[in-house]
Each structure stands twice: as C-alpha cells, then as structure tokens.
Write a protein that holds these residues in place. Sequence first.
Motif, short mmCIF file in Angstrom:
data_model
loop_
_atom_site.label_atom_id
_atom_site.label_comp_id
_atom_site.label_asym_id
_atom_site.label_seq_id
_atom_site.Cartn_x
_atom_site.Cartn_y
_atom_site.Cartn_z
N LYS A 117 32.59 -8.43 31.38
CA LYS A 117 31.80 -7.60 32.29
C LYS A 117 30.59 -7.06 31.54
N PRO A 118 29.46 -6.94 32.17
CA PRO A 118 29.17 -7.42 33.52
C PRO A 118 28.94 -8.92 33.50
N PHE A 119 29.32 -9.57 34.58
CA PHE A 119 29.10 -11.00 34.67
C PHE A 119 28.37 -11.30 35.98
N GLU A 120 27.81 -12.48 36.04
CA GLU A 120 27.07 -12.91 37.22
C GLU A 120 28.05 -13.25 38.35
N ILE A 121 27.63 -13.03 39.57
CA ILE A 121 28.45 -13.34 40.74
C ILE A 121 28.87 -14.81 40.73
N LYS A 122 27.94 -15.68 40.34
CA LYS A 122 28.26 -17.11 40.29
C LYS A 122 29.40 -17.39 39.31
N GLU A 123 29.46 -16.65 38.21
CA GLU A 123 30.56 -16.84 37.25
C GLU A 123 31.90 -16.51 37.89
N LEU A 124 31.95 -15.44 38.66
CA LEU A 124 33.18 -15.06 39.35
C LEU A 124 33.57 -16.13 40.36
N ARG A 125 32.62 -16.54 41.17
CA ARG A 125 32.89 -17.58 42.18
C ARG A 125 33.40 -18.87 41.52
N ASP A 126 32.70 -19.31 40.48
CA ASP A 126 33.09 -20.54 39.79
C ASP A 126 34.47 -20.42 39.14
N ALA A 127 34.75 -19.25 38.58
CA ALA A 127 36.04 -19.03 37.92
C ALA A 127 37.19 -19.09 38.93
N VAL A 128 37.00 -18.48 40.09
CA VAL A 128 38.05 -18.48 41.12
C VAL A 128 38.31 -19.90 41.61
N ILE A 129 37.25 -20.63 41.92
CA ILE A 129 37.41 -22.01 42.38
C ILE A 129 38.03 -22.88 41.30
N GLY A 130 37.57 -22.73 40.06
CA GLY A 130 38.12 -23.53 38.97
C GLY A 130 39.59 -23.25 38.73
N ALA A 131 39.97 -21.97 38.76
CA ALA A 131 41.38 -21.60 38.55
C ALA A 131 42.25 -22.14 39.68
N ALA A 132 41.72 -22.11 40.88
CA ALA A 132 42.48 -22.65 42.03
C ALA A 132 42.66 -24.16 41.90
#
Length: 121
Positions: free
Chosen positions: A103-118
């Motif tokens: 933190k802080p991280f970019e919104i895209k990093e959060l989105r990419d991390a969630v999709i990648g983990a899924a």
Amino acid sequence: MVRVLIVDDEENLVLSYAEILKKDGHEVFTAMDTQSADSLLEKSAIDVIVLDIYFDGRESGLDLLSRIKIDYPDIGVVMMTGRPSTNNIFQSLQDGIFTFLTKPFEIKELRDAVIGAARQR
C-alpha cells in the motif's frame, strides 16, 4: 464473477476496494478483523481473499493465512500491507499466496491480483 473477501482494519480502504471490485462485477464480502473473516469463510464460498498483514494489537493476517492454507487450500490469497518487511513477504510467499501488494497500490494492481489469484485456483 469472483467472490472476494477483503480483510483489513482500515474501514475507508475496505470500502474503497469493495466498491472498485463490485463495479468490476465481483461479489465482495468484507471483514475488519480475522475473527470476522473466519466467520465469513465458514458461511460463504470465497474464491479470493485480499488480506492485510497487520491488525491493531490483534491476530495478524499471517496467522489467518496459516489457517486458510490448511482449511481452505483452494482459495487464492493476495496479501497487502503498508509496512512490508522481507520476513513478511518471504513467509507469505512460502505459505502459497498469489502475490503481495504494498500500500498504496494502483487500482489496476488490485484488479489484476484478484483476477490472477482466481485463475490460479
């Protein structure tokens, strides 16, 4: 759609992350501590957990991560913290997380991390 559990004791961050992920079409659950997270894990089918490491004077996210990997080994985990340390990063990676966000991280990093983990599931 990914079912995401966000666990962090900073309410403003939880609400912000939840709103972003909901707009992306995900079903989002939130918990402000590890005990609430445990309860949600028992009741809900979660695909990905976005988990903070530090909680004010309580059990850490690393403690919860240890239980997740035993009780729910198919859940993808994204660890995050504003206070990274080599030990925490190393332990998280050893415990099988998908990725680590500082933190802080970019919104895209959060989105990419969630999709990648899924997808890793």
